[in-house]
Design a protein around this motif. Sequence first.
Motif, PDB file in Angstrom:
ATOM      1  N   CYS A  20      37.928  43.576  52.809  1.00 17.59           N
ATOM      2  CA  CYS A  20      38.150  43.732  51.368  1.00 17.59           C
ATOM      3  C   CYS A  20      39.588  44.142  51.067  1.00 17.59           C
ATOM      4  CB  CYS A  20      37.185  44.758  50.797  1.00 17.59           C
ATOM      5  SG  CYS A  20      35.459  44.220  50.775  1.00 17.59           S
ATOM      6  N   LYS A  21      40.160  44.966  51.910  1.00 15.47           N
ATOM      7  CA  LYS A  21      41.538  45.392  51.704  1.00 15.47           C
ATOM      8  C   LYS A  21      42.503  44.221  51.808  1.00 15.47           C
ATOM      9  CE  LYS A  21      45.058  48.583  53.457  1.00 15.47           C
ATOM     10  NZ  LYS A  21      45.368  49.646  54.462  1.00 15.47           N
TER      11      LYS A  21
ATOM     12  N   VAL B  84      47.054  35.168  41.606  1.00 19.19           N
ATOM     13  CA  VAL B  84      47.450  36.285  40.748  1.00 19.19           C
ATOM     14  C   VAL B  84      47.844  37.494  41.599  1.00 19.19           C
ATOM     15  CG1 VAL B  84      46.693  37.898  38.962  1.00 19.19           C
ATOM     16  CG2 VAL B  84      46.047  35.493  38.811  1.00 19.19           C
ATOM     17  N   ALA B  85      47.091  37.773  42.651  1.00 17.38           N
ATOM     18  CA  ALA B  85      47.431  38.890  43.542  1.00 17.38           C
ATOM     19  C   ALA B  85      48.828  38.695  44.126  1.00 17.38           C
ATOM     20  CB  ALA B  85      46.404  39.006  44.654  1.00 17.38           C
TER      21      ALA B  85
ATOM     22  N   SER C 192      42.252  44.078  39.246  1.00 17.93           N
ATOM     23  CA  SER C 192      42.871  45.383  38.967  1.00 17.93           C
ATOM     24  C   SER C 192      42.185  46.478  39.769  1.00 17.93           C
ATOM     25  CB  SER C 192      42.787  45.699  37.473  1.00 17.93           C
ATOM     26  OG  SER C 192      43.463  44.726  36.706  1.00 17.93           O
ATOM     27  N   LEU C 193      40.862  46.443  39.822  1.00 22.67           N
ATOM     28  CA  LEU C 193      40.115  47.450  40.563  1.00 22.67           C
ATOM     29  C   LEU C 193      40.399  47.337  42.060  1.00 22.67           C
ATOM     30  CD1 LEU C 193      38.038  49.730  40.400  1.00 22.67           C
ATOM     31  CD2 LEU C 193      36.230  48.005  40.544  1.00 22.67           C
ATOM     32  N   TRP C 194      40.504  46.107  42.562  1.00 21.96           N
ATOM     33  CA  TRP C 194      40.832  45.892  43.973  1.00 21.96           C
ATOM     34  C   TRP C 194      42.199  46.490  44.316  1.00 21.96           C
ATOM     35  CZ3 TRP C 194      44.870  42.585  45.749  1.00 21.96           C
ATOM     36  CH2 TRP C 194      44.897  42.391  47.136  1.00 21.96           C
TER      37      TRP C 194
END
Length: 381
Positions: A35-36, A84-85, A112-114
């Motif tokens: 996930c990171k 986007v990231a 944003s939360l990530w």
Amino acid sequence: MNLQTHDEETIELAVQLRQMAVGSNEEQATVKELCKDDPVAFLMAGGWTKVVKEVTVDGTERPAETTSQPFIPWRSQRQILRDVAECVRNGQDIAWAKSREMGASWLMLSLSLWGFLYHEWSVLLCSRTEDLVDRAGDLDSLFPRIDSMVERLPSCLLPCDRKELLPSGKYRRHMVLTHPDGHSIVGQSTTEHIGRGGRRTCVIFDEAAAQEKLESAWRSAADTTSCRIAVSTHLTGSYFTRSIWANAVDLKEPKPILTTYVGHPAKSLGGEWRTDTDGTITGEPARRYYWSPWFDRQCKRRDMVDIRENVLALPSTAGKGFFPLANIVRCRAEVYVPRRCDVVDGHLVDMPDGRWRIFREPTETSKLVIAADPAYGTGSN
């Protein structure tokens, strides 16, 4: 979960990640590391979203049987998340035009939360009014959507006890979510002095075209962050449409991102690319568009401007002139070269410098129409 929007491999991967996220310590550590590295893995492992309508195979829309569903991104959404990231990491502005009900706002909030959880992002969320930023229990508001995601994320993906990140918790105040390490997601209604004095990883304008003070806020945010993101459907005459999106299309700055029904697995099902020969569908003759059973139903329910802005994600100016372009094209199919003449003794006589141009010879029973431009062609009449 609406299974028709995903292939079997994607569903199997999502199920596997979600099981591992509540499995052994070793499995949880593996999921957390995945996930990171990737916002797509983050959503696959624990994302949730709200779904109001579902689309059937024949293109019919109906209310969703379950509104709260696992957020498993489609192929088009997976690419957008990563794009986007990358822009946020590189400090590049984004103009994100979208169709309605494509999950763009949920994608942006999830991203944003990530970044907040794993990469120390400080995010500023802007919307038209304070209620649209944070109103308790309203999932049309930005922060309640974040709360709903935090509430359902596996514990192994959170930095502290879940209750501390939820409303009334230690790290959650009105329009603010703070990480135990100090960075935050902050909300604000859009003003001329957005974020002034602060420093943010990115500033996000949700439904940007509807924000009256977007122009001054967009400029002000340039001092606050290296990455401004305007997410919106088009709105005729808005600063988003006429300036931000126009620059993105022409100059590629900001970076243009387009999210339409073509990327929706159910809305695009059974479709094909077609050409709008006379402009009666898109407002632009010869424009290519993607036909599908769902799109066909929308054309019967909406007018041309609505189709352009909310379905095709196109600025409506080309389809909403004083004379619609499609009508002009049809008129051009019947062009008559006029006679240039003058009136001599009650008769029309051809003359090279005659004051009259006659497109069809009148008779005594003809209904005559005269066109005059009292503004001498300046367009000011």
